[in-house]
Design a protein around this motif. Structure first.
Motif, PDB file in Angstrom:
ATOM      1  N   ILE A   8      26.540  21.822  47.919  1.00 33.59           N
ATOM      2  CA  ILE A   8      27.636  21.400  47.052  1.00 33.59           C
ATOM      3  C   ILE A   8      28.911  21.395  47.885  1.00 33.59           C
ATOM      4  O   ILE A   8      29.201  22.361  48.586  1.00 33.59           O
ATOM      5  CB  ILE A   8      27.777  22.347  45.853  1.00 33.59           C
ATOM      6  N   PRO A   9      29.669  20.310  47.873  1.00 36.48           N
ATOM      7  CA  PRO A   9      30.886  20.260  48.688  1.00 36.48           C
ATOM      8  C   PRO A   9      31.929  21.259  48.210  1.00 36.48           C
ATOM      9  O   PRO A   9      31.772  21.893  47.158  1.00 36.48           O
ATOM     10  CB  PRO A   9      31.372  18.817  48.494  1.00 36.48           C
ATOM     11  N   ALA A  10      32.973  21.422  49.001  1.00 37.14           N
ATOM     12  CA  ALA A  10      34.088  22.285  48.594  1.00 37.14           C
ATOM     13  C   ALA A  10      34.529  21.877  47.187  1.00 37.14           C
ATOM     14  O   ALA A  10      34.781  20.703  46.925  1.00 37.14           O
ATOM     15  CB  ALA A  10      35.240  22.136  49.582  1.00 37.14           C
ATOM     16  N   LEU A  11      34.611  22.848  46.288  1.00 34.75           N
ATOM     17  CA  LEU A  11      34.759  22.541  44.859  1.00 34.75           C
ATOM     18  C   LEU A  11      35.883  23.358  44.246  1.00 34.75           C
ATOM     19  O   LEU A  11      35.950  24.575  44.418  1.00 34.75           O
ATOM     20  CB  LEU A  11      33.431  22.844  44.154  1.00 34.75           C
ATOM     21  N   VAL A  12      36.761  22.654  43.508  1.00 35.08           N
ATOM     22  CA  VAL A  12      37.842  23.313  42.766  1.00 35.08           C
ATOM     23  C   VAL A  12      37.854  22.768  41.347  1.00 35.08           C
ATOM     24  O   VAL A  12      37.867  21.554  41.136  1.00 35.08           O
ATOM     25  CB  VAL A  12      39.222  23.065  43.423  1.00 35.08           C
ATOM     26  N   PHE A  13      37.843  23.683  40.375  1.00 33.31           N
ATOM     27  CA  PHE A  13      38.024  23.298  38.978  1.00 33.31           C
ATOM     28  C   PHE A  13      39.519  23.345  38.657  1.00 33.31           C
ATOM     29  O   PHE A  13      40.213  24.300  39.008  1.00 33.31           O
ATOM     30  CB  PHE A  13      37.251  24.219  38.053  1.00 33.31           C
ATOM     31  N   LEU A  14      39.969  22.320  37.963  1.00 37.15           N
ATOM     32  CA  LEU A  14      41.396  22.154  37.714  1.00 37.15           C
ATOM     33  C   LEU A  14      41.672  22.206  36.221  1.00 37.15           C
ATOM     34  O   LEU A  14      40.962  21.568  35.419  1.00 37.15           O
ATOM     35  CB  LEU A  14      41.844  20.801  38.277  1.00 37.15           C
ATOM     36  N   ASP A  15      42.675  22.994  35.834  1.00 38.35           N
ATOM     37  CA  ASP A  15      43.179  23.057  34.464  1.00 38.35           C
ATOM     38  C   ASP A  15      42.268  23.841  33.530  1.00 38.35           C
ATOM     39  O   ASP A  15      42.746  24.570  32.670  1.00 38.35           O
ATOM     40  CB  ASP A  15      43.396  21.636  33.925  1.00 38.35           C
ATOM     41  N   ARG A  16      40.935  23.694  33.698  1.00 33.90           N
ATOM     42  CA  ARG A  16      39.977  24.390  32.837  1.00 33.90           C
ATOM     43  C   ARG A  16      38.949  25.096  33.717  1.00 33.90           C
ATOM     44  O   ARG A  16      38.162  24.426  34.392  1.00 33.90           O
ATOM     45  CB  ARG A  16      39.265  23.393  31.916  1.00 33.90           C
ATOM     46  N   PRO A  17      38.936  26.411  33.735  1.00 35.23           N
ATOM     47  CA  PRO A  17      38.002  27.121  34.620  1.00 35.23           C
ATOM     48  C   PRO A  17      36.566  27.029  34.125  1.00 35.23           C
ATOM     49  O   PRO A  17      36.298  26.816  32.944  1.00 35.23           O
ATOM     50  CB  PRO A  17      38.509  28.565  34.577  1.00 35.23           C
ATOM     51  N   ASP A  74      36.515  27.504  43.390  1.00 29.24           N
ATOM     52  CA  ASP A  74      37.836  28.025  43.054  1.00 29.24           C
ATOM     53  C   ASP A  74      38.330  27.319  41.791  1.00 29.24           C
ATOM     54  O   ASP A  74      37.727  26.330  41.342  1.00 29.24           O
ATOM     55  CB  ASP A  74      38.817  27.764  44.201  1.00 29.24           C
ATOM     56  N   ALA A  75      39.424  27.803  41.225  1.00 25.48           N
ATOM     57  CA  ALA A  75      40.027  27.153  40.056  1.00 25.48           C
ATOM     58  C   ALA A  75      41.536  27.281  40.140  1.00 25.48           C
ATOM     59  O   ALA A  75      42.063  28.271  40.674  1.00 25.48           O
ATOM     60  CB  ALA A  75      39.511  27.773  38.760  1.00 25.48           C
ATOM     61  N   VAL A 101      46.372  31.216  39.002  1.00 24.86           N
ATOM     62  CA  VAL A 101      47.077  30.987  37.731  1.00 24.86           C
ATOM     63  C   VAL A 101      48.532  30.656  38.027  1.00 24.86           C
ATOM     64  O   VAL A 101      49.258  31.458  38.629  1.00 24.86           O
ATOM     65  CB  VAL A 101      46.984  32.218  36.814  1.00 24.86           C
ATOM     66  N   LEU A 102      48.967  29.479  37.605  1.00 25.05           N
ATOM     67  CA  LEU A 102      50.348  29.058  37.813  1.00 25.05           C
ATOM     68  C   LEU A 102      51.199  29.487  36.626  1.00 25.05           C
ATOM     69  O   LEU A 102      50.787  29.345  35.472  1.00 25.05           O
ATOM     70  CB  LEU A 102      50.423  27.539  37.972  1.00 25.05           C
ATOM     71  N   PRO A 103      52.397  30.025  36.869  1.00 22.79           N
ATOM     72  CA  PRO A 103      53.233  30.515  35.765  1.00 22.79           C
ATOM     73  C   PRO A 103      53.750  29.384  34.884  1.00 22.79           C
ATOM     74  O   PRO A 103      53.906  28.243  35.334  1.00 22.79           O
ATOM     75  CB  PRO A 103      54.386  31.220  36.495  1.00 22.79           C
TER      76      PRO A 103
END
Length: 330
Positions: free
Chosen positions: A142-151, A158-159, A317-319
């Motif tokens: 699985i390639p480098a993977l980031v979930f965005l906005d919804r974990p 990463d998320a 987590v972004l403020p």
């Protein structure tokens, strides 16, 4: 010549070895100028283009492409994120391929499969509301993977998310502190994790300010702005509310539509900024997080992983901040 020209065709046209053409198109510089000129002239004459998809299959090669799957490209929220990711990818010499799942789990799965078949080096995914395949069921690699906005609960990814509960709590508290006691929550389906988190923040603020929650004031089926407008017009006509927390930008636009159509207005704070927020009178107050930063952060995490970062996967987590522009006072 039928079909797309190949390196073999270029080698024959230039009367050089295939290996020499391969070295040239892959950027090696230790080729004499006359030979390089012959190869380039053959490339121009044949219209040859390098097949990066095929090149990425070979050991040590990459596609130099990222894949992005979002919920709905027509939503300015996601188009802003996509723009930030594309800009960051370009800075790293990568192209971005974007697909929209339309919140459909099956379409999302098809897009994931297609992008992985294209050998993208990294994936940035906004998980759909519709049921999708369990990521743990996908065979490696699985390639480098980031979930965005919804974990998503997947230990290989990463998320990057916003502080949804904290932002909703800020907005609802601001309305309660101005005397609101019948504050409506207007948002999308609770199948969306961000909606669940924002509803939790709304409820926390009500409890903290001694306000009893009325289930009749909680709207969780406003998928579009017009849906939110219909629900809010009903609540305004019944004089059932003295404040609105719009749980996303489309709900906030729906509130403005309802105010226009009904001629009534109550205090309003939305979640997520939007272009038209400052065009109304008064301007719409919002809970905001830096969505450009969200996109940039997701892309940089992918590139860090591609550069060898093996640290534990984590959720970033972004403020969220409260931007008061006047609509909180009605």
């Amino acid at each position: 010549m039928s079909g797309n020209p190949t390196m073999n065709d270029v080698a024959r046209e230039a009367n050089v070895a295939l290996k020499t053409v391969s070295r040239y198109v892959n950027g090696e510089t230790n080729i004499g100028a006359p030979l390089a000129t012959r190869i380039q002239e053959a490339i121009d004459a044949l219209g040859y283009r390098r097949n990066l998809a095929a090149a990425s299959i070979r050991p040590g090669r990459t596609s130099r492409m990222l894949g992005l799957i979002i919920g709905d490209l027509s939503n300015p929220y996601y188009s802003t994120i996509a723009g930030a990711i594309e800009s960051t990818a370009s800075d790293h010499g990568y192209l971005l391929t974007i697909g929209s799942s339309d919140e459909d789990g099956r379409r999302h799965d098809q897009l994931v499969d297609r992008l992985m078949e294209q050998r993208v080096d990294g994936l940035i995914i906004v998980p759909p509301t519709g049921a999708a395949r369990d990521w743990s069921k996908l065979p490696p690699p699985i390639p480098a993977l980031v979930f965005l906005d919804r974990p998503v609960d997947f230990d290989q990814a990463d998320a990057v998310v916003a502080d949804n509960a904290g932002g909703a709590r800020l907005a609802t508290a601001a309305l309660a502190e101005r005397g609101g006691r019948r504050i409506a929550f207007v948002g999308d389906s609770l199948d969306i994790s961000t909606m669940r988190e924002r509803l939790a923040g709304y409820r926390t603020a009500l409890i903290e300010h001694g306000v009893r929650e009325d289930p009749e004031l909680v709207v969780t089926d406003a998928h579009r702005s017009v849906d939110a407008a219909v629900a809010i017009r009903r609540l305004l006509n019944e004089r059932a509310i003295d404040g609105i927390f719009a749980a996303n930008n489309r709900a906030a636009v729906g509130a403005l539509m309802a105010f226009r159509d009904s001629g009534a207005r109550v205090p309003l704070i939305g979640f997520d900024d939007f272009e038209a927020a400052t065009l109304s009178t008064p301007a719409v107050s919002v809970v905001s997080h830096d969505i450009t930063l969200m996109g940039e952060a997701a892309a940089e995490i992918v590139f860090a992983r591609l550069s060898g970062d093996t640290s534990a996967r984590r959720t970033h987590v972004l403020p969220a901040t409260l931007v008061l522009r006047g609509s909180e006072d009605g």
